[in-house]
Write a protein that holds these residues in place. Structure first.
Motif, short mmCIF file in Angstrom:
data_model
loop_
_atom_site.label_atom_id
_atom_site.label_comp_id
_atom_site.label_asym_id
_atom_site.label_seq_id
_atom_site.Cartn_x
_atom_site.Cartn_y
_atom_site.Cartn_z
N PRO A 62 -23.77 14.88 4.49
CA PRO A 62 -22.31 14.92 4.59
C PRO A 62 -21.66 14.17 3.43
O PRO A 62 -22.01 13.01 3.17
N PRO A 63 -20.73 14.80 2.69
CA PRO A 63 -20.10 14.15 1.53
C PRO A 63 -19.02 13.16 1.98
O PRO A 63 -17.83 13.30 1.66
N VAL A 64 -19.44 12.15 2.74
CA VAL A 64 -18.49 11.25 3.39
C VAL A 64 -17.70 10.43 2.37
O VAL A 64 -16.48 10.32 2.48
N ARG A 65 -18.38 9.88 1.37
CA ARG A 65 -17.67 9.05 0.39
C ARG A 65 -16.75 9.90 -0.49
O ARG A 65 -15.62 9.49 -0.79
N ALA A 66 -17.23 11.05 -0.92
CA ALA A 66 -16.39 11.92 -1.76
C ALA A 66 -15.14 12.33 -1.01
O ALA A 66 -14.03 12.32 -1.56
N ALA A 67 -15.29 12.68 0.27
CA ALA A 67 -14.13 13.07 1.08
C ALA A 67 -13.19 11.90 1.25
O ALA A 67 -11.96 12.04 1.13
N ASN A 68 -13.73 10.70 1.50
CA ASN A 68 -12.89 9.53 1.70
C ASN A 68 -12.06 9.21 0.46
O ASN A 68 -10.89 8.83 0.57
N ARG A 69 -12.64 9.38 -0.71
CA ARG A 69 -11.88 9.08 -1.93
C ARG A 69 -10.70 10.05 -2.09
O ARG A 69 -9.58 9.64 -2.42
N ALA A 70 -10.95 11.33 -1.84
CA ALA A 70 -9.87 12.31 -1.96
C ALA A 70 -8.82 12.10 -0.88
O ALA A 70 -7.60 12.15 -1.15
N LEU A 71 -9.25 11.85 0.34
CA LEU A 71 -8.32 11.63 1.44
C LEU A 71 -7.51 10.36 1.22
O LEU A 71 -6.32 10.29 1.58
N SER A 72 -8.13 9.34 0.63
CA SER A 72 -7.43 8.09 0.35
C SER A 72 -6.29 8.31 -0.63
O SER A 72 -5.19 7.77 -0.46
N GLU A 73 -6.53 9.09 -1.67
CA GLU A 73 -5.48 9.38 -2.65
C GLU A 73 -4.28 10.04 -1.97
O GLU A 73 -3.12 9.69 -2.22
N TYR A 74 -4.57 11.01 -1.11
CA TYR A 74 -3.48 11.70 -0.41
C TYR A 74 -2.73 10.75 0.52
O TYR A 74 -1.50 10.74 0.55
N THR A 75 -3.46 9.94 1.27
CA THR A 75 -2.83 9.02 2.22
C THR A 75 -1.93 8.01 1.50
O THR A 75 -0.81 7.74 1.95
N LEU A 76 -2.41 7.47 0.39
CA LEU A 76 -1.61 6.50 -0.36
C LEU A 76 -0.35 7.15 -0.92
O LEU A 76 0.73 6.55 -0.93
N ARG A 77 -0.47 8.39 -1.38
CA ARG A 77 0.70 9.10 -1.90
C ARG A 77 1.73 9.31 -0.79
O ARG A 77 2.94 9.12 -0.99
N ALA A 78 1.26 9.70 0.39
CA ALA A 78 2.17 9.92 1.52
C ALA A 78 2.83 8.62 1.94
O ALA A 78 4.04 8.58 2.22
N CYS A 79 2.05 7.54 1.99
CA CYS A 79 2.62 6.23 2.35
C CYS A 79 3.66 5.80 1.34
O CYS A 79 4.72 5.24 1.70
N ASN A 80 3.38 6.04 0.07
CA ASN A 80 4.32 5.66 -0.98
C ASN A 80 5.64 6.40 -0.82
O ASN A 80 6.73 5.81 -0.97
N ASP A 81 5.58 7.68 -0.48
CA ASP A 81 6.80 8.47 -0.27
C ASP A 81 7.59 7.94 0.92
O ASP A 81 8.83 7.88 0.88
N LEU A 82 6.89 7.57 1.99
CA LEU A 82 7.58 7.05 3.18
C LEU A 82 8.22 5.70 2.90
O LEU A 82 9.33 5.42 3.34
N ILE A 83 7.50 4.85 2.16
CA ILE A 83 8.05 3.54 1.83
C ILE A 83 9.29 3.69 0.95
O ILE A 83 10.29 3.00 1.14
N ALA A 84 9.25 4.63 0.00
CA ALA A 84 10.40 4.86 -0.86
C ALA A 84 11.60 5.35 -0.04
O ALA A 84 12.75 5.07 -0.39
N LEU A 85 11.33 6.05 1.04
CA LEU A 85 12.40 6.61 1.86
C LEU A 85 13.18 5.52 2.59
O LEU A 85 14.41 5.55 2.63
N THR A 86 12.49 4.56 3.17
CA THR A 86 13.16 3.52 3.96
C THR A 86 13.33 2.22 3.21
O THR A 86 14.14 1.38 3.59
#
Length: 310
Positions: free
Chosen positions: A153-177
């Motif tokens: 299972p490509p667990v680490r590879a998936a985590n790195r890609a998912l982490s980038e997306y999650t941080l981007r989404a969090c950044n957008d939410l933080i910018a909103l409020t």
């Protein structure tokens, strides 16, 4: 359909943040740790061969391949004060979670190969798979040629890609409020207000949030966010003043300030593009093929991964 993608994305981000918070006592620490690790691993993420080599369960990139990041860069990426980030990273260094020297900050390989981290890593991988299954059921993912599944299972590879997306989404939410905790409260409130709604009801909610949205009492948000009732009340007052929620007889309902309607629409559209890029990347890494294989039948995990989960 775009509203269903948005809600699925918010639920995914909420759950992933909660998983990542597991080894950290504080939500801010979890985000700072994740942003630091994400910056450290960019040289690996940008090299397809390195991604494949260090994409499995057991093998993590050595410290020599990790790029150190400045405290200021971490603070800017999260829209947080430098001193707040510096103080928390120093505390993490004292706990052995990061290493700080004049060249910057690094999350050492030993931290991300610990049993605790590997268990959280697998949980994030499994939550990413459920996110994938939700979007597949909605039939909203672009087609593309998938890489074959990897031997493990490509667990680490998936985590790195998912982490980038999650941080981007969090950044957008933080910018909103303008505040990380306020954004976390708003995320939970929006999910509660739209719980169980189908596509038509979601559309109706955007037109008439107080008439269609499901109210929730502020006290019910505290255990979900793992913050004190007083903290939640303070940030709900901030969100009310900003127009992001309104108090109704049965509780609070998430709303959208009219003045921010164009910006919110742009964020929703940007998220759809980010989701497509995320899953295109996961497809190229062989993650989607692995997830499809896992759904099709049971898979024997490597012994190290099994031990990390137990």
């Amino acid at each position: 359909m775009i509203l269903e993608i948005t809600r699925a994305s918010l639920a995914y981000v909420r759950d992933t943040v909660a998983i990542t918070r597991g080894q950290h006592a504080d939500l801010l620490d979890a985000l700072i740790f994740t942003a630091t690790l994400d910056a450290n691993m960019r040289p690996v993420n940008r090299d397809q061969a390195l991604c494949a080599l260090f994409g499995g369960v057991d093998v993590s990139a050595p410290d020599a391949l990790r790029r150190r990041v400045s405290i200021n860069a971490v603070a800017q990426s999260l829209r947080m004060p430098f001193e707040t980030v510096r103080r928390r990273l120093v505390n993490m260094a004292g706990a052995g979670l990061v290493s700080i020297d004049p060249d910057g900050v690094i999350v050492p390989r030993g931290v991300v190969t610990s049993a605790v981290y590997m268990a959280e890593q697998r949980d994030r991988y499994d939550r990413g798979r459920r996110f994938y299954e939700t979007l597949k059921a909605l039939n909203v993912l672009d087609d593309g040629e998938a890489a074959p599944p990897t031997p493990e299972p490509p667990v680490r590879a998936a985590n790195r890609a998912l982490s980038e997306y999650t941080l981007r989404a969090c950044n957008d939410l933080i910018a909103l409020t303008g505040n990380m905790i306020s954004s976390r409260v708003l995320l939970e409130l929006a999910l509660a207000s739209t719980h169980g709604m189908d596509a038509e009801h979601l559309k109706a909610w955007t037109r008439n949030p107080t008439g269609v949205g499901r109210p929730i009492r502020g006290v019910a948000l505290s255990p979900r966010i793992e913050s004190s009732g007083e903290t939640i009340r303070r940030h709900l007052l901030i969100l009310q003043a900003q127009g992001f929620c309104r108090r109704m007889p049965g509780g609070l309902v998430a709303t959208a300030p009219a003045a921010l309607a164009p910006r919110l629409a742009a964020l929703v559209e940007a998220n759809r593009g980010n989701v497509q890029r995320l899953f295109a990347q996961l497809r190229q890494l062989g993650v989607l093929a692995a997830w499809d294989r896992e759904v099709a039948g049971p898979q024997v995990l490597p012994a190290a991964c099994v031990a990390a989960r137990n």
